[in-house]
Design a protein around this motif. Structure first.
Motif, PDB file in Angstrom:
ATOM      1  N   ALA A 342      49.058  40.588  33.453  1.00 10.19           N
ATOM      2  CA  ALA A 342      47.764  40.866  32.586  1.00 10.19           C
ATOM      3  C   ALA A 342      46.583  40.649  32.949  1.00 10.19           C
ATOM      4  CB  ALA A 342      48.127  39.970  31.332  1.00 10.19           C
ATOM      5  N   LEU A 343      46.260  39.963  33.980  1.00  4.11           N
ATOM      6  CA  LEU A 343      45.094  39.572  34.570  1.00  4.11           C
ATOM      7  C   LEU A 343      44.632  40.814  35.587  1.00  4.11           C
ATOM      8  CD1 LEU A 343      44.947  35.685  35.260  1.00  4.11           C
ATOM      9  CD2 LEU A 343      43.809  37.194  33.648  1.00  4.11           C
ATOM     10  N   ILE A 344      45.731  41.328  35.982  1.00 11.70           N
ATOM     11  CA  ILE A 344      45.608  42.516  37.040  1.00 11.70           C
ATOM     12  C   ILE A 344      45.062  43.728  36.187  1.00 11.70           C
ATOM     13  CG2 ILE A 344      46.899  44.137  38.298  1.00 11.70           C
ATOM     14  CD1 ILE A 344      48.588  42.112  39.472  1.00 11.70           C
ATOM     15  N   GLN A 345      45.540  43.805  35.076  1.00 15.65           N
ATOM     16  CA  GLN A 345      45.328  45.034  34.166  1.00 15.65           C
ATOM     17  C   GLN A 345      43.773  44.722  33.852  1.00 15.65           C
ATOM     18  OE1 GLN A 345      46.877  47.489  32.567  1.00 15.65           O
ATOM     19  NE2 GLN A 345      48.909  47.123  33.824  1.00 15.65           N
ATOM     20  N   LEU A 346      43.085  43.861  33.881  1.00 12.79           N
ATOM     21  CA  LEU A 346      41.712  43.637  33.181  1.00 12.79           C
ATOM     22  C   LEU A 346      40.670  44.115  34.370  1.00 12.79           C
ATOM     23  CD1 LEU A 346      42.191  40.489  31.355  1.00 12.79           C
ATOM     24  CD2 LEU A 346      41.912  42.843  30.595  1.00 12.79           C
ATOM     25  N   PHE A 347      41.142  44.271  35.670  1.00 14.09           N
ATOM     26  CA  PHE A 347      40.245  44.382  36.717  1.00 14.09           C
ATOM     27  C   PHE A 347      39.799  46.124  36.635  1.00 14.09           C
ATOM     28  CE2 PHE A 347      38.844  45.826  41.212  1.00 14.09           C
ATOM     29  CZ  PHE A 347      37.728  45.130  41.120  1.00 14.09           C
ATOM     30  N   ARG A 445      46.458  25.242  24.576  1.00 12.69           N
ATOM     31  CA  ARG A 445      45.590  25.308  25.625  1.00 12.69           C
ATOM     32  C   ARG A 445      44.763  26.600  25.647  1.00 12.69           C
ATOM     33  NH1 ARG A 445      49.050  21.956  30.039  1.00 12.69           N
ATOM     34  NH2 ARG A 445      48.943  19.837  29.084  1.00 12.69           N
ATOM     35  N   PRO A 446      43.461  26.636  25.992  1.00 14.56           N
ATOM     36  CA  PRO A 446      43.059  28.099  26.359  1.00 14.56           C
ATOM     37  C   PRO A 446      43.542  28.572  27.611  1.00 14.56           C
ATOM     38  CG  PRO A 446      41.346  26.388  26.603  1.00 14.56           C
ATOM     39  CD  PRO A 446      42.410  25.628  25.947  1.00 14.56           C
ATOM     40  N   LEU A 447      43.495  29.817  27.722  1.00 12.34           N
ATOM     41  CA  LEU A 447      43.596  30.476  28.969  1.00 12.34           C
ATOM     42  C   LEU A 447      42.370  30.650  29.878  1.00 12.34           C
ATOM     43  CD1 LEU A 447      45.535  31.893  31.283  1.00 12.34           C
ATOM     44  CD2 LEU A 447      45.164  34.070  29.947  1.00 12.34           C
ATOM     45  N   SER A 448      42.511  29.656  30.889  1.00 16.39           N
ATOM     46  CA  SER A 448      41.258  29.450  31.585  1.00 16.39           C
ATOM     47  C   SER A 448      41.639  29.085  32.956  1.00 16.39           C
ATOM     48  CB  SER A 448      40.207  28.391  31.159  1.00 16.39           C
ATOM     49  OG  SER A 448      40.707  27.219  31.155  1.00 16.39           O
ATOM     50  N   PHE A 449      40.634  29.592  34.016  1.00 16.90           N
ATOM     51  CA  PHE A 449      40.639  29.314  35.459  1.00 16.90           C
ATOM     52  C   PHE A 449      39.462  29.287  36.049  1.00 16.90           C
ATOM     53  CE2 PHE A 449      41.951  33.391  34.432  1.00 16.90           C
ATOM     54  CZ  PHE A 449      41.226  34.355  35.261  1.00 16.90           C
ATOM     55  N   GLU A 450      39.418  28.864  37.386  1.00 21.63           N
ATOM     56  CA  GLU A 450      38.020  28.831  38.301  1.00 21.63           C
ATOM     57  C   GLU A 450      38.524  29.822  39.328  1.00 21.63           C
ATOM     58  OE1 GLU A 450      35.667  25.074  39.520  1.00 21.63           O
ATOM     59  OE2 GLU A 450      36.984  25.542  41.284  1.00 21.63           O
ATOM     60  N   ARG A 471      36.428  39.421  27.713  1.00 16.91           N
ATOM     61  CA  ARG A 471      36.208  40.353  26.611  1.00 16.91           C
ATOM     62  C   ARG A 471      37.746  40.308  25.676  1.00 16.91           C
ATOM     63  NH1 ARG A 471      33.889  46.233  28.366  1.00 16.91           N
ATOM     64  NH2 ARG A 471      33.753  46.173  26.046  1.00 16.91           N
ATOM     65  N   ILE A 472      38.458  39.610  26.329  1.00 16.90           N
ATOM     66  CA  ILE A 472      39.846  39.385  25.479  1.00 16.90           C
ATOM     67  C   ILE A 472      40.002  37.625  25.204  1.00 16.90           C
ATOM     68  CG2 ILE A 472      41.089  41.434  26.165  1.00 16.90           C
ATOM     69  CD1 ILE A 472      42.857  39.470  27.829  1.00 16.90           C
ATOM     70  N   GLY A 473      39.079  37.024  25.501  1.00 17.14           N
ATOM     71  CA  GLY A 473      38.927  35.608  25.199  1.00 17.14           C
ATOM     72  C   GLY A 473      39.576  34.737  26.216  1.00 17.14           C
ATOM     73  N   VAL A 474      39.586  35.205  27.696  1.00 15.90           N
ATOM     74  CA  VAL A 474      40.033  34.573  28.838  1.00 15.90           C
ATOM     75  C   VAL A 474      38.691  34.079  29.562  1.00 15.90           C
ATOM     76  CG1 VAL A 474      41.201  34.577  30.849  1.00 15.90           C
ATOM     77  CG2 VAL A 474      42.031  35.912  29.075  1.00 15.90           C
ATOM     78  N   ARG A 475      38.854  32.845  29.928  1.00 18.39           N
ATOM     79  CA  ARG A 475      37.501  32.158  30.549  1.00 18.39           C
ATOM     80  C   ARG A 475      37.648  31.921  31.816  1.00 18.39           C
ATOM     81  NH1 ARG A 475      35.240  26.070  30.079  1.00 18.39           N
ATOM     82  NH2 ARG A 475      33.304  26.358  31.155  1.00 18.39           N
ATOM     83  N   ALA A 476      37.169  32.827  32.687  1.00 23.07           N
ATOM     84  CA  ALA A 476      36.856  32.569  34.155  1.00 23.07           C
ATOM     85  C   ALA A 476      35.581  31.973  34.578  1.00 23.07           C
ATOM     86  CB  ALA A 476      37.203  34.053  34.888  1.00 23.07           C
ATOM     87  N   GLU A 477      35.681  30.742  35.195  1.00 26.46           N
ATOM     88  CA  GLU A 477      34.309  30.114  35.779  1.00 26.46           C
ATOM     89  C   GLU A 477      34.383  30.217  37.241  1.00 26.46           C
ATOM     90  OE1 GLU A 477      32.484  25.469  35.958  1.00 26.46           O
ATOM     91  OE2 GLU A 477      34.300  25.785  34.875  1.00 26.46           O
ATOM     92  N   PHE A 495      42.471  25.325  44.627  1.00 24.44           N
ATOM     93  CA  PHE A 495      41.731  26.575  44.112  1.00 24.44           C
ATOM     94  C   PHE A 495      42.762  27.086  43.095  1.00 24.44           C
ATOM     95  CE2 PHE A 495      43.559  28.022  47.694  1.00 24.44           C
ATOM     96  CZ  PHE A 495      44.310  29.278  47.377  1.00 24.44           C
ATOM     97  N   ASP A 496      42.106  27.740  42.015  1.00 25.57           N
ATOM     98  CA  ASP A 496      42.820  28.573  41.333  1.00 25.57           C
ATOM     99  C   ASP A 496      42.913  30.051  41.635  1.00 25.57           C
ATOM    100  OD1 ASP A 496      43.398  26.376  39.574  1.00 25.57           O
ATOM    101  OD2 ASP A 496      41.385  26.946  38.076  1.00 25.57           O
ATOM    102  N   MET A 497      42.042  30.536  41.837  1.00 27.66           N
ATOM    103  CA  MET A 497      41.563  31.928  42.487  1.00 27.66           C
ATOM    104  C   MET A 497      40.646  31.919  43.531  1.00 27.66           C
ATOM    105  SD  MET A 497      42.022  34.258  39.332  1.00 27.66           S
ATOM    106  CE  MET A 497      42.389  35.701  40.043  1.00 27.66           C
TER     107      MET A 497
END
Length: 611
Positions: A342-347, A445-450, A471-477, A495-497
């Protein structure tokens, strides 16, 4: 537009792959040798026959003479390129020190005689023998001897860079079999590639270096057998090489049309901006470019408009390598493949390329894009399917049939279709949007990562991606840390990413285990940043290392490529579609380029063209 293949820099460093091979109990007697020959190929036969006159990518009539200056950034404090201590000046390995064999750059990995006039190798590659050219000399006139070869291996193995120890410790013993002949016998864990690695070993003169402290980072003038000698050194600022008019190997086929310039200087500058300003003024004469903004916007200075500087682009047949935003699957947030997909789709590459990079990049869709090794737009062949048969779930049907295809984004930034697909995939993995936040239904839990970054360029790209997933509610800090902290966290997988680049060659080998192997996943300091443990990948690496024909080798690499892409371990980014090079008009380049791209050693100078 010129066509050809490239290494990422004009220095054209030799790329070595490490291919593992398992031998029997007595490798010395396991299989008889082939007849002595002029060349050795990793797979198949050499392109050029015995008695060839020159490589295709040179101009055999190129004139000798003139001077050229290259730009470099940083500084140097050593003239010894073989040790860890200090930072050695550019050009020493290329200009001063030679090997037993020379690489042909029209082929994936083939070596031809240089200091050695012939090669003899066991059919199972358990040993290799070299016969020295009787004319081979160091620049001080002393002959190159078998003793120098023995001394070089022992010195580099015991006191050189760690990679030398890795390579040369696989030599079980050396035998002097004649006045000009030496035989290397390999341990049972030797590689099928090890004869070629020995052929590329730099040869240093015993009579010079046994009197020096080899481990010292000093400015003692180096002595080698190569076509140039060190002429002038301004410590930390510049180094100049002078063509040796008495060079012993000037008439060899591997040297014809090369080493044409009399004086070669590397001038050092503080940073890339200072370097570019110096190039604009003609202080140096050749500039490879990797900044799309600079390439498209800033090469409009007076010398370009006057025709004194030209821009050239070279198409590449080398693999693109992989620059990607990497998921650390050791972290719970990324253990579910559907979340990663899903996260690949969003780039949205199309928007990023237009707005950040002037439309200069192309999307990377294989770890070996642009070469015969890549799986993109290729259906899996029979050999690949046989290799993958024991792992029926390792490759998706789509990737098996035609490789991986990146989601097509929207250049205006709307990208509604891909967002809808991502939301559906996240729903399948247990998420839904609550009050604007992508939330796991069971845990709340919210979908979030650093995203950990260390450079302004990565920070800009990470912030862009962070806005896309928001834009779909995912938080990437996005967290920018200093280089030392970044290196420590990356090495320990804290690390996360992260962003990372993996270089790819036309002859990948056992470094692939260091990149993707299961055994590397839990060992700090490897390049398996994803934490992947996939038996199918391990099996494809084994098949690659055991391959004896190019056909089998290509099939194994493509199969591994498909498994990696099917696992959704990273978001592939982009790469340059061409190699960019700016030259002052006096620098001339052959019409043909090699499989590895333009080669600065083949250039010549037309002094009639004034700057």
């Amino acid at each position: 537009m010129r066509t050809g293949l490239h290494i990422s820099r004009w220095t054209a460093f030799t790329v070595l792959a490490f291919i593992t091979w398992s031998a029997g109990a007595n490798p010395v007697e396991k299989e008889a040798a082939a007849d002595p020959t002029h060349a050795i190929a990793m797979h198949g036969e050499p392109l050029y026959p015995e008695g060839f006159e020159h490589f295709h990518y040179v101009n055999p009539a190129a004139p000798k003479g003139g001077a050229i200056v290259y730009g470099a950034t940083g500084t140097f404090d050593s003239l010894n390129p073989f040790i860890v201590r200090g930072t050695s000046a550019l050009g020493l390995r290329e200009h001063v020190f030679e090997s037993l064999l020379a690489r042909g750059y029209d082929e994936p990995f083939t070596l031809y005689g240089l200091l050695a006039e012939s090669i003899e190798v066991a059919g199972d590659r358990s040993w290799v023998a070299f016969t020295l050219n009787p004319e081979a000399r160091f620049s001080d006139g002393e002959p190159v001897t078998v003793d120098d070869i023995v001394y070089s291996l022992e010195t580099l193995r015991d006191m050189g860079r760690p990679n030398y120890k890795t390579y040369y410790s696989k030599v079980e013993r050396m035998e002097r079999t004649g006045e000009r002949t030496i035989k290397f016998i390999f341990s049972p864990d030797g590689d099928r590639e090890i004869p070629l690695i020995i052929g590329l070993m730099p040869i240093i003169p015993t009579h010079v270096y046994e009197k020096r402290d080899f481990n010292a980072a000093s400015f003692q003038i180096p002595i080698g057998s190569g076509p140039y000698v060190v002429d002038k050194v301004k410590p930390g600022n510049s180094i100049t090489y002078r063509r040796d008019t008495g060079y012993w190997g000037i008439d060899l086929a591997v040297n014809t049309g090369q080493n044409n310039v009399d004086l070669v200087t590397y001038e050092y500058f503080r940073d890339t901006n200072a370097s570019f300003e110096a190039f604009k003024r003609g202080i140096y004469h050749a500039r490879p470019e990797d900044d799309p903004g600079r390439w498209t916007q800033n090469y409009n200075f007076p010398a370009v408009r006057a025709g004194k500087v030209r821009k050239e682009a070279f198409e590449s047949g080398m693999p693109s390598g992989m620059y990607a935003l990497v998921f650390n699957t050791r972290r719970p947030v990324f253990t579910d493949k559907r979340v990663r997909q899903a996260l690949i789709q969003l780039f949205n590459f199309e928007w990023v390329n237009k707005n950040l990079y002037y439309g200069s990049y192309v999307r990377t869709e294989s770890f070996f894009d642009g070469s015969e090794l890549g799986s993109h737009d290729r259906p899996a062949g029979e050999l690949e399917r046989e290799l993958l048969a024991p792992f029926p779930d390792a490759v998706t049907p789509e990737i098996m049939n035609l490789g991986w295809h990146a989601p097509e984004g929207d250049v205006e930034g709307q990208d509604r279709k891909n967002r809808a697909r991502a939301i559906a995939q996240l729903k399948d993995s247990g998420y839904q949007i609550r009050d604007g936040v992508m939330t796991h239904i069971e845990t709340g839990r919210p979908l979030s990562f650093e995203i950990l970054v260390a450079t302004p360029g990565e920070e800009r790209l990470a912030l862009t991606y962070s806005r896309m997933v928001k834009r779909i509610g995912v938080r990437a800090e996005v967290r920018n840390v200093d280089p030392s902290q970044y290196q420590e966290r990356r090495s320990n997988y804290d690390f996360d990413m992260i962003f990372n680049s993996w270089f790819s060659s036309l002859s990948p080998g056992n470094e692939q285990s260091f990149y993707w192997g299961s055994a590397a996943a839990d060992v700090p300091g490897t390049r398996n940043y994803m934490g992947v443990k996939e038996p199918a990948i391990d099996a494809m690496i084994d098949a690659m290392l055991e391959a004896e024909t190019r056909e089998d080798f290509v099939a194994a690499v493509r199969a591994m490529d498909r498994v990696l892409l099917s696992g959704a371990y990273m978001i592939p980014m982009f790469h340059q579609p061409e190699q960019w090079l700016a030259l002052w008009q006096k620098v001339k380049v052959p019409e043909e380029t090699s499989l590895y791209g333009y080669r600065s050693g083949t250039w010549w100078i037309d002094d009639k063209l004034e700057q």
